[in-house]
Each structure stands twice: as structure tokens, then as C-alpha cells.
Design a protein around this motif. Sequence first.
Motif, PDB file in Angstrom:
ATOM      1  N   LYS A 158     -15.488   6.940 -13.212  1.00  0.00           N
ATOM      2  CA  LYS A 158     -16.252   6.934 -11.963  1.00  0.00           C
ATOM      3  C   LYS A 158     -15.743   7.976 -10.968  1.00  0.00           C
ATOM      4  O   LYS A 158     -16.263   8.060  -9.849  1.00  0.00           O
ATOM      5  CB  LYS A 158     -16.181   5.547 -11.328  1.00  0.00           C
ATOM      6  CG  LYS A 158     -16.833   4.457 -12.155  1.00  0.00           C
ATOM      7  CD  LYS A 158     -16.677   3.093 -11.485  1.00  0.00           C
ATOM      8  CE  LYS A 158     -17.294   1.981 -12.330  1.00  0.00           C
ATOM      9  NZ  LYS A 158     -17.110   0.653 -11.694  1.00  0.00           N
ATOM     10  N   GLY A 159     -14.745   8.741 -11.376  1.00  0.00           N
ATOM     11  CA  GLY A 159     -14.193   9.761 -10.485  1.00  0.00           C
ATOM     12  C   GLY A 159     -13.310   9.195  -9.396  1.00  0.00           C
ATOM     13  O   GLY A 159     -13.111   9.838  -8.354  1.00  0.00           O
ATOM     14  N   ILE A 160     -12.764   8.002  -9.621  1.00  0.00           N
ATOM     15  CA  ILE A 160     -11.929   7.350  -8.624  1.00  0.00           C
ATOM     16  C   ILE A 160     -10.461   7.532  -8.984  1.00  0.00           C
ATOM     17  O   ILE A 160     -10.057   7.273 -10.120  1.00  0.00           O
ATOM     18  CB  ILE A 160     -12.264   5.846  -8.528  1.00  0.00           C
ATOM     19  CG1 ILE A 160     -13.720   5.651  -8.128  1.00  0.00           C
ATOM     20  CG2 ILE A 160     -11.328   5.139  -7.548  1.00  0.00           C
ATOM     21  CD1 ILE A 160     -14.157   4.191  -8.154  1.00  0.00           C
ATOM     22  N   ASN A 161      -9.688   7.981  -8.020  1.00  0.00           N
ATOM     23  CA  ASN A 161      -8.241   8.089  -8.197  1.00  0.00           C
ATOM     24  C   ASN A 161      -7.593   6.896  -7.502  1.00  0.00           C
ATOM     25  O   ASN A 161      -7.571   6.823  -6.271  1.00  0.00           O
ATOM     26  CB  ASN A 161      -7.711   9.390  -7.600  1.00  0.00           C
ATOM     27  CG  ASN A 161      -6.193   9.506  -7.738  1.00  0.00           C
ATOM     28  OD1 ASN A 161      -5.555   8.708  -8.414  1.00  0.00           O
ATOM     29  ND2 ASN A 161      -5.620  10.517  -7.087  1.00  0.00           N
ATOM     30  N   PRO A 162      -7.054   5.927  -8.251  1.00  0.00           N
ATOM     31  CA  PRO A 162      -6.462   4.735  -7.613  1.00  0.00           C
ATOM     32  C   PRO A 162      -5.248   5.059  -6.763  1.00  0.00           C
ATOM     33  O   PRO A 162      -4.813   4.227  -5.962  1.00  0.00           O
ATOM     34  CB  PRO A 162      -6.089   3.848  -8.809  1.00  0.00           C
ATOM     35  CG  PRO A 162      -5.974   4.783  -9.967  1.00  0.00           C
ATOM     36  CD  PRO A 162      -6.967   5.869  -9.721  1.00  0.00           C
TER      37      PRO A 162
ATOM     38  N   ASN B  16       0.837  -1.199   0.000  1.00  0.00           N
ATOM     39  CA  ASN B  16       0.000   0.000   0.000  1.00  0.00           C
ATOM     40  C   ASN B  16       0.876   1.255   0.000  1.00  0.00           C
ATOM     41  O   ASN B  16       2.067   1.205   0.311  1.00  0.00           O
ATOM     42  CB  ASN B  16      -0.919   0.006   1.228  1.00  0.00           C
ATOM     43  CG  ASN B  16      -1.908  -1.151   1.186  1.00  0.00           C
ATOM     44  OD1 ASN B  16      -2.394  -1.523   0.120  1.00  0.00           O
ATOM     45  ND2 ASN B  16      -2.193  -1.727   2.349  1.00  0.00           N
ATOM     46  N   ASN B  17       0.254   2.369  -0.323  1.00  0.00           N
ATOM     47  CA  ASN B  17       0.924   3.676  -0.325  1.00  0.00           C
ATOM     48  C   ASN B  17       2.132   3.720  -1.261  1.00  0.00           C
ATOM     49  O   ASN B  17       3.107   4.434  -1.015  1.00  0.00           O
ATOM     50  CB  ASN B  17       1.362   4.063   1.093  1.00  0.00           C
ATOM     51  CG  ASN B  17       0.186   4.179   2.048  1.00  0.00           C
ATOM     52  OD1 ASN B  17      -0.911   4.576   1.650  1.00  0.00           O
ATOM     53  ND2 ASN B  17       0.408   3.807   3.302  1.00  0.00           N
TER      54      ASN B  17
ATOM     55  N   ILE C  83       1.767  14.702  -0.622  1.00  0.00           N
ATOM     56  CA  ILE C  83       1.506  16.103  -0.272  1.00  0.00           C
ATOM     57  C   ILE C  83       1.873  16.344   1.189  1.00  0.00           C
ATOM     58  O   ILE C  83       2.513  17.344   1.529  1.00  0.00           O
ATOM     59  CB  ILE C  83       0.030  16.449  -0.529  1.00  0.00           C
ATOM     60  CG1 ILE C  83      -0.267  16.433  -2.040  1.00  0.00           C
ATOM     61  CG2 ILE C  83      -0.311  17.813   0.062  1.00  0.00           C
ATOM     62  CD1 ILE C  83      -1.723  16.658  -2.372  1.00  0.00           C
ATOM     63  N   ASN C  84       1.523  15.394   2.064  1.00  0.00           N
ATOM     64  CA  ASN C  84       1.838  15.549   3.482  1.00  0.00           C
ATOM     65  C   ASN C  84       3.342  15.544   3.717  1.00  0.00           C
ATOM     66  O   ASN C  84       3.870  16.305   4.522  1.00  0.00           O
ATOM     67  CB  ASN C  84       1.179  14.434   4.295  1.00  0.00           C
ATOM     68  CG  ASN C  84      -0.333  14.557   4.323  1.00  0.00           C
ATOM     69  OD1 ASN C  84      -0.875  15.652   4.140  1.00  0.00           O
ATOM     70  ND2 ASN C  84      -1.026  13.446   4.529  1.00  0.00           N
ATOM     71  N   GLU C  85       4.048  14.659   3.006  1.00  0.00           N
ATOM     72  CA  GLU C  85       5.494  14.570   3.185  1.00  0.00           C
ATOM     73  C   GLU C  85       6.209  15.797   2.636  1.00  0.00           C
ATOM     74  O   GLU C  85       7.278  16.163   3.109  1.00  0.00           O
ATOM     75  CB  GLU C  85       6.028  13.312   2.498  1.00  0.00           C
ATOM     76  CG  GLU C  85       5.626  12.025   3.198  1.00  0.00           C
ATOM     77  CD  GLU C  85       6.133  10.806   2.478  1.00  0.00           C
ATOM     78  OE1 GLU C  85       6.667  10.975   1.351  1.00  0.00           O
ATOM     79  OE2 GLU C  85       6.003   9.692   3.015  1.00  0.00           O
ATOM     80  N   SER C  86       5.623  16.432   1.626  1.00  0.00           N
ATOM     81  CA  SER C  86       6.269  17.598   1.021  1.00  0.00           C
ATOM     82  C   SER C  86       5.783  18.907   1.633  1.00  0.00           C
ATOM     83  O   SER C  86       6.175  19.976   1.192  1.00  0.00           O
ATOM     84  CB  SER C  86       6.000  17.609  -0.490  1.00  0.00           C
ATOM     85  OG  SER C  86       4.610  17.675  -0.750  1.00  0.00           O
TER      86      SER C  86
ATOM     87  N   GLU D 114      -4.521   7.831  -1.933  1.00  0.00           N
ATOM     88  CA  GLU D 114      -3.741   7.757  -0.698  1.00  0.00           C
ATOM     89  C   GLU D 114      -2.275   8.091  -0.943  1.00  0.00           C
ATOM     90  O   GLU D 114      -1.633   8.765  -0.140  1.00  0.00           O
ATOM     91  CB  GLU D 114      -3.866   6.363  -0.073  1.00  0.00           C
ATOM     92  CG  GLU D 114      -5.245   6.043   0.479  1.00  0.00           C
ATOM     93  CD  GLU D 114      -5.606   6.973   1.642  1.00  0.00           C
ATOM     94  OE1 GLU D 114      -4.680   7.361   2.393  1.00  0.00           O
ATOM     95  OE2 GLU D 114      -6.782   7.305   1.790  1.00  0.00           O
ATOM     96  N   TYR D 115      -1.753   7.610  -2.069  1.00  0.00           N
ATOM     97  CA  TYR D 115      -0.353   7.888  -2.408  1.00  0.00           C
ATOM     98  C   TYR D 115      -0.140   9.382  -2.635  1.00  0.00           C
ATOM     99  O   TYR D 115       0.821   9.971  -2.120  1.00  0.00           O
ATOM    100  CB  TYR D 115       0.029   7.096  -3.661  1.00  0.00           C
ATOM    101  CG  TYR D 115       1.367   7.487  -4.255  1.00  0.00           C
ATOM    102  CD1 TYR D 115       2.560   6.997  -3.731  1.00  0.00           C
ATOM    103  CD2 TYR D 115       1.424   8.344  -5.362  1.00  0.00           C
ATOM    104  CE1 TYR D 115       3.771   7.352  -4.280  1.00  0.00           C
ATOM    105  CE2 TYR D 115       2.643   8.696  -5.917  1.00  0.00           C
ATOM    106  CZ  TYR D 115       3.808   8.206  -5.373  1.00  0.00           C
ATOM    107  OH  TYR D 115       5.019   8.572  -5.915  1.00  0.00           O
ATOM    108  N   ASP D 116      -1.039   9.998  -3.389  1.00  0.00           N
ATOM    109  CA  ASP D 116      -0.909  11.436  -3.648  1.00  0.00           C
ATOM    110  C   ASP D 116      -1.047  12.241  -2.354  1.00  0.00           C
ATOM    111  O   ASP D 116      -0.315  13.208  -2.128  1.00  0.00           O
ATOM    112  CB  ASP D 116      -1.972  11.880  -4.667  1.00  0.00           C
ATOM    113  CG  ASP D 116      -1.733  11.295  -6.044  1.00  0.00           C
ATOM    114  OD1 ASP D 116      -0.578  10.940  -6.339  1.00  0.00           O
ATOM    115  OD2 ASP D 116      -2.702  11.183  -6.820  1.00  0.00           O
TER     116      ASP D 116
END
Length: 329
Positions: free
Chosen positions: A277-281, A260-261, A290-293, A284-286
Motif C-alpha cells: 500500500k506504499g505505507i512505511n510503518p 512512539n518514534n 534524519i532530523n537528528e542527524s 516518523e522514526y526515519d
Amino acid sequence: MLNLLKIVVLSSCITAFSVNAADTETLDKTNNRLTEISGVMQSINEELNSQRSNIRALKSRIDADQKEDKAFRNSVLRELRQLRRQNETLTYTLMKDKNKASASNKEGTVISQGSSSNSTPDGKMIFGEDEFIYVKEANAYIDARIDTGAAVSSISATDITEFERNGKKWYRFTLAANDRFIEMEAPHVRYSEIRQSSKDTTTKRPVVSLNVKIGDYSTSSEFTLTDRSKMQYSLLIGRTFIQDIAVVDVSRQHIFERENNVLVLLNRDAYNAAKDKGINPNAEYDKQNINESAGKIAYPADNGANLGDDAEKALPPVIDKLNTAQKEK
């Protein structure tokens, strides 16, 4: 006088006859010698032909022994690979069962131990028709088609550039998939002649070495660089990767789990279906990226403030209060 002339003529005739007889004897000796030499040469040629035949036979035996030795070594290597895979699978299964047993003991339940569903009794892995392959150079799991009909594996590559690193040839290229563009670098191994099914001509493509992982199995393998951006799968796994380590069950898909991640690149249809369907696979990774940067890369906030690693811009309300306090002083 006449008698004297007769005597001279007769003497000349006798002398000429004697010379002709001597020449004939010498010629006979020469012919006999040539005949002897011809016989000796014929014997030598026969001996040489016999030696050539022996040499050819010896060379054939050497070639046969070399092929037999090579086949034996390959057989031994295959056996060693199978033993290694059996040991790895056994270790992995024991550790997995141990963890399950530990977890079940905490929950007060007992889990029955059985054989692993992703390996054969002789230790070979079982690949589905599609598998997620982790490619270290892309730092991503790529949905790959397992193709036993392809000799060599291949990865989608555009903007291919050759460069030198530590005196060796390398390639820099871009993997374009799922609306993402990942720049990769890999060392050159060789060139591969690819024959087009619709043409009689061949195309020379570079082959690079990539570090890949599936399940708990990691290795380096050869991949041809070709533009697969319009194809269903960005990554194709061929026989050079599969042989001696796995069998393929086309009735199954994605047998091995992925972490994961970690960025995942789906096949084209799966990605388009998720996109519709508007789903970004990779949501969580993105989000994790963003949190790490945060504090390093500026992003616009909902209130229009600019956040980043510049203290003068990171917290505008606090800066405003500091400026107001400074003015009051």
C-alpha cells in the motif's frame, strides 16, 4: 634276628599311627576354626548389608527432603513474583487512574475507575497472541508471537559470530526483518539442544541473554539464536518468559501499547501488506533520525546541493556570495 625285625616293623607302625592321629586332631581343630571364622564373616556381611540398606533409606529420605525443599522454595518464589506483579500492576493502575483523573478534572469530566484490562486479579499480565516486545539490544519494538508450546524464546539471527568481551563469551549477529539489518551483540548463556520435528537428530544452538520490555515490565531473558528470516515472526516468546508472570488470551492481539518514534518491526505479512500500500510503518522514526542527524550526514537536496557538516558545502548560495565579495575586494 627275625624277632628283632618284627619288633622294628611293629614300632614303625605304632609311630605312623600316632602321627596320623595327631594330624587328624590338628585338621579337626583347623576345620572348627574355619567354621567359626565363616560364621563371624557371615555375621559381618549381614551387618554390612543392613548398614547399606539403612544408608540407601537415608539417602532416599535426603533426596526426598531436597526435592520437597526445592519445591517449597519454588512455590515461595512464585508467590513472591505474583506479589511483585500485583504491586507493580496496582502502582501502574493507580498512577494511570491518577493521570486520567487529573486530565478529567481539567476537562470538567469524571472518569470511572475500573480494573485494568491487561492483568488478572492475581496480578499476572495478560498477553495477546501477538505482542510488541521492546528489545534493548536492537533498540526496536518487535512484533512477537506468544507461543506457549515453545519452551525457550528465540530471535532471528544471521551472520552469527562468537567473540570475547571482558573474558566472557559473547555473540554478534544480524537481525534481518522488514528490509532492515540490525547488528546486535549479547552475552552467551548456554547451549540448547533443539530437536527437529521432521528429523531424529538434534541441533545445538547458542542461547544469549537479552533485555526486553513489554508494557511497564522489564527483565532479561534467554533467547536462542536461529535464522527466522523466512518465518512469519522474527521474535518468538516461549514459556521461560511467560511462566509466573502472564497468561495468554489468544483471542486478543497487541494488548500492551508501544512507545512512539521507536523503530518497530512488524511480522512478515503485516509488513508486506503495508509495503504493497506504499505505507512505511517507520516513517516518523526515519524522519526523526534524519532530523537528528542533520549537519552530520550529507543528504542530496532537491536542487542538487550537498548538505552536511562542512560549511563549504552546507550553504552553497552563501558561500557563492562570500566568494564573490572576496573577489571584488
